[in-house]
Motif scaffolding. Structure first.
Motif, PDB file in Angstrom:
ATOM      1  N   ASP A   5       0.824  -1.207   0.000  1.00  0.00           N
ATOM      2  CA  ASP A   5       0.000   0.000   0.000  1.00  0.00           C
ATOM      3  C   ASP A   5       0.861   1.261   0.000  1.00  0.00           C
ATOM      4  N   LEU A   6       1.935   1.245   0.786  1.00  0.00           N
ATOM      5  CA  LEU A   6       2.837   2.402   0.810  1.00  0.00           C
ATOM      6  C   LEU A   6       3.525   2.597  -0.541  1.00  0.00           C
ATOM      7  N   ASP A   7       3.920   1.502  -1.180  1.00  0.00           N
ATOM      8  CA  ASP A   7       4.535   1.610  -2.511  1.00  0.00           C
ATOM      9  C   ASP A   7       3.546   2.170  -3.532  1.00  0.00           C
ATOM     10  N   THR A   8       2.283   1.725  -3.449  1.00  0.00           N
ATOM     11  CA  THR A   8       1.254   2.227  -4.355  1.00  0.00           C
ATOM     12  C   THR A   8       1.020   3.713  -4.127  1.00  0.00           C
ATOM     13  N   LEU A   9       0.981   4.122  -2.856  1.00  0.00           N
ATOM     14  CA  LEU A   9       0.790   5.534  -2.536  1.00  0.00           C
ATOM     15  C   LEU A   9       1.954   6.369  -3.060  1.00  0.00           C
ATOM     16  N   ALA A  10       3.173   5.890  -2.894  1.00  0.00           N
ATOM     17  CA  ALA A  10       4.338   6.623  -3.395  1.00  0.00           C
ATOM     18  C   ALA A  10       4.293   6.736  -4.921  1.00  0.00           C
ATOM     19  N   ASP A  11       3.879   5.679  -5.601  1.00  0.00           N
ATOM     20  CA  ASP A  11       3.768   5.728  -7.065  1.00  0.00           C
ATOM     21  C   ASP A  11       2.697   6.715  -7.507  1.00  0.00           C
ATOM     22  N   GLU A  12       1.565   6.738  -6.803  1.00  0.00           N
ATOM     23  CA  GLU A  12       0.497   7.683  -7.155  1.00  0.00           C
ATOM     24  C   GLU A  12       0.944   9.118  -6.942  1.00  0.00           C
ATOM     25  N   LEU A  13       1.651   9.379  -5.841  1.00  0.00           N
ATOM     26  CA  LEU A  13       2.136  10.735  -5.587  1.00  0.00           C
ATOM     27  C   LEU A  13       3.162  11.173  -6.629  1.00  0.00           C
ATOM     28  N   THR A  14       4.034  10.266  -7.041  1.00  0.00           N
ATOM     29  CA  THR A  14       4.999  10.577  -8.093  1.00  0.00           C
ATOM     30  C   THR A  14       4.291  10.904  -9.399  1.00  0.00           C
ATOM     31  N   TYR A  15       3.259  10.133  -9.720  1.00  0.00           N
ATOM     32  CA  TYR A  15       2.485  10.383 -10.938  1.00  0.00           C
ATOM     33  C   TYR A  15       1.791  11.738 -10.872  1.00  0.00           C
ATOM     34  N   LEU A  16       1.184  12.062  -9.727  1.00  0.00           N
ATOM     35  CA  LEU A  16       0.495  13.350  -9.593  1.00  0.00           C
ATOM     36  C   LEU A  16       1.471  14.515  -9.646  1.00  0.00           C
ATOM     37  N   ARG A  17       2.654  14.350  -9.059  1.00  0.00           N
ATOM     38  CA  ARG A  17       3.672  15.403  -9.157  1.00  0.00           C
ATOM     39  C   ARG A  17       4.091  15.622 -10.605  1.00  0.00           C
ATOM     40  N   GLY A  18       4.214  14.538 -11.342  1.00  0.00           N
ATOM     41  CA  GLY A  18       4.563  14.649 -12.761  1.00  0.00           C
ATOM     42  C   GLY A  18       3.488  15.360 -13.553  1.00  0.00           C
ATOM     43  N   LEU A  19       2.214  15.049 -13.271  1.00  0.00           N
ATOM     44  CA  LEU A  19       1.113  15.747 -13.940  1.00  0.00           C
ATOM     45  C   LEU A  19       1.121  17.229 -13.599  1.00  0.00           C
TER      46      LEU A  19
END
Length: 97
Positions: free
Chosen positions: A69-83
């Protein structure tokens, strides 16, 4: 023959696929067994492996689910920062696109 789960193949030869290695170290077993937690690190991987062999169902420990879950959250935050960064660079004045 090299992917058989015999002690020779799993302990000495280390011939495993990437998926079986992940299942053995993360889902069913543990990477490192510590004497401070004998039930958690020795008995529970054995029981989970027995259940997996008998029923075909993986029992994933709660700490592994939490780490996923923490890895998924980190990936989502990275994606949102990129957007956000892409939107910011598109809206800069004087920039040609």
């Amino acid at each position: 023959m090299r992917y058989l789960p015999t002690p020779f193949h799993t302990k000495f030869a280390q011939q495993r696929t990437a998926l079986s290695q992940y299942i053995q170290q993360e889902a069913v077993g543990t990477r490192m067994r510590r004497w401070e937690r004998p039930l958690h690190d020795f008995l529970m991987p054995y029981l989970r492996g027995t259940v997996e062999r008998l029923t075909g169902e993986n029992i994933i420990p709660s700490e592994v689910e939490h780490r996923r879950d923490l890895d998924t959250l980190a990936d989502e935050l990275t994606y949102l920062r990129g957007l956000n960064e892409a939107a910011r660079t598109r809206s800069l004045p004087g920039r040609r696109t």
